[in-house]
Design an enzyme around this catalytic site. Sequence first.
Site, PDB file in Angstrom:
ATOM      1  N   GLU A  31      60.061  -3.893  48.663  1.00  0.00           N
ATOM      2  CA  GLU A  31      59.734  -4.233  47.168  1.00  0.00           C
ATOM      3  C   GLU A  31      60.808  -3.887  46.343  1.00  0.00           C
ATOM      4  O   GLU A  31      61.710  -2.966  46.858  1.00  0.00           O
ATOM      5  CB  GLU A  31      58.489  -3.193  46.937  1.00  0.00           C
ATOM      6  N   LYS A  33      62.987  -2.540  43.428  1.00  0.00           N
ATOM      7  CA  LYS A  33      62.777  -1.150  42.605  1.00  0.00           C
ATOM      8  C   LYS A  33      63.448  -1.273  41.212  1.00  0.00           C
ATOM      9  O   LYS A  33      64.523  -1.538  41.105  1.00  0.00           O
ATOM     10  CB  LYS A  33      63.586  -0.007  43.276  1.00  0.00           C
ATOM     11  N   ARG A  38      58.199   5.829  36.698  1.00  0.00           N
ATOM     12  CA  ARG A  38      57.003   5.835  37.526  1.00  0.00           C
ATOM     13  C   ARG A  38      56.036   6.280  36.793  1.00  0.00           C
ATOM     14  O   ARG A  38      56.012   7.200  36.065  1.00  0.00           O
ATOM     15  CB  ARG A  38      57.424   6.609  38.849  1.00  0.00           C
ATOM     16  N   GLU A  81      55.709   0.995  38.066  1.00  0.00           N
ATOM     17  CA  GLU A  81      56.895   1.357  37.283  1.00  0.00           C
ATOM     18  C   GLU A  81      56.895   0.837  35.594  1.00  0.00           C
ATOM     19  O   GLU A  81      56.515  -0.362  35.728  1.00  0.00           O
ATOM     20  CB  GLU A  81      58.101   0.732  37.969  1.00  0.00           C
TER      21      GLU A  81
END
Length: 184
Positions: A31, A33, A38, A81
Amino acid sequence: MTLIPPIEPMLAEARRELPPDRSLPGNLVAEQKPDGFRAVLFARPGLVMVQSRRGADLTPAFPEITTAASALSEALVLDGELVVAAEGRLHFGELQKRARRRGRSAVQAAAEHPAYLITFDVLETGGRELLDRPYRERHAMLEDLFARDVLGAPFTLCPATTDRATALEWLDPAWGDVGMEGVL
């Protein structure tokens, strides 16, 4: 059973390079980032909360996320995120400024630099905790939430791939220029 904040999100381990093809059991999923905070979003009747990685309540700083979460047609706990786009990229500095705002100042900041939650996991749906379910099953549920329009802006699905070549492309420094820190 339902999840009660604060919860400790699963964390990734830093690596210098991707594992070689077929080095892990099952197919590896990579995935992107994004450069953000977060966040775990609790969105259910009686509880809407944006929780930081360390358990802090970020809810007052991000009213657009709270409003969207309050309007969801299903009770959910999402992992993702939190990001802010500015100057043509994901902008960590603007995100940090947003995180300090409260009240009218937060509402004004949301209008100027809206936040988004790039989601990569669903931890609970309909009051059913999913942490013991395999990643692929949870990710399929998350994709289904977007396909059925339960989730839409300001929520977005994190790009994921099982193709190693695509994951390697995501490591290109050009992705860093737009606010992607690497690959998980």
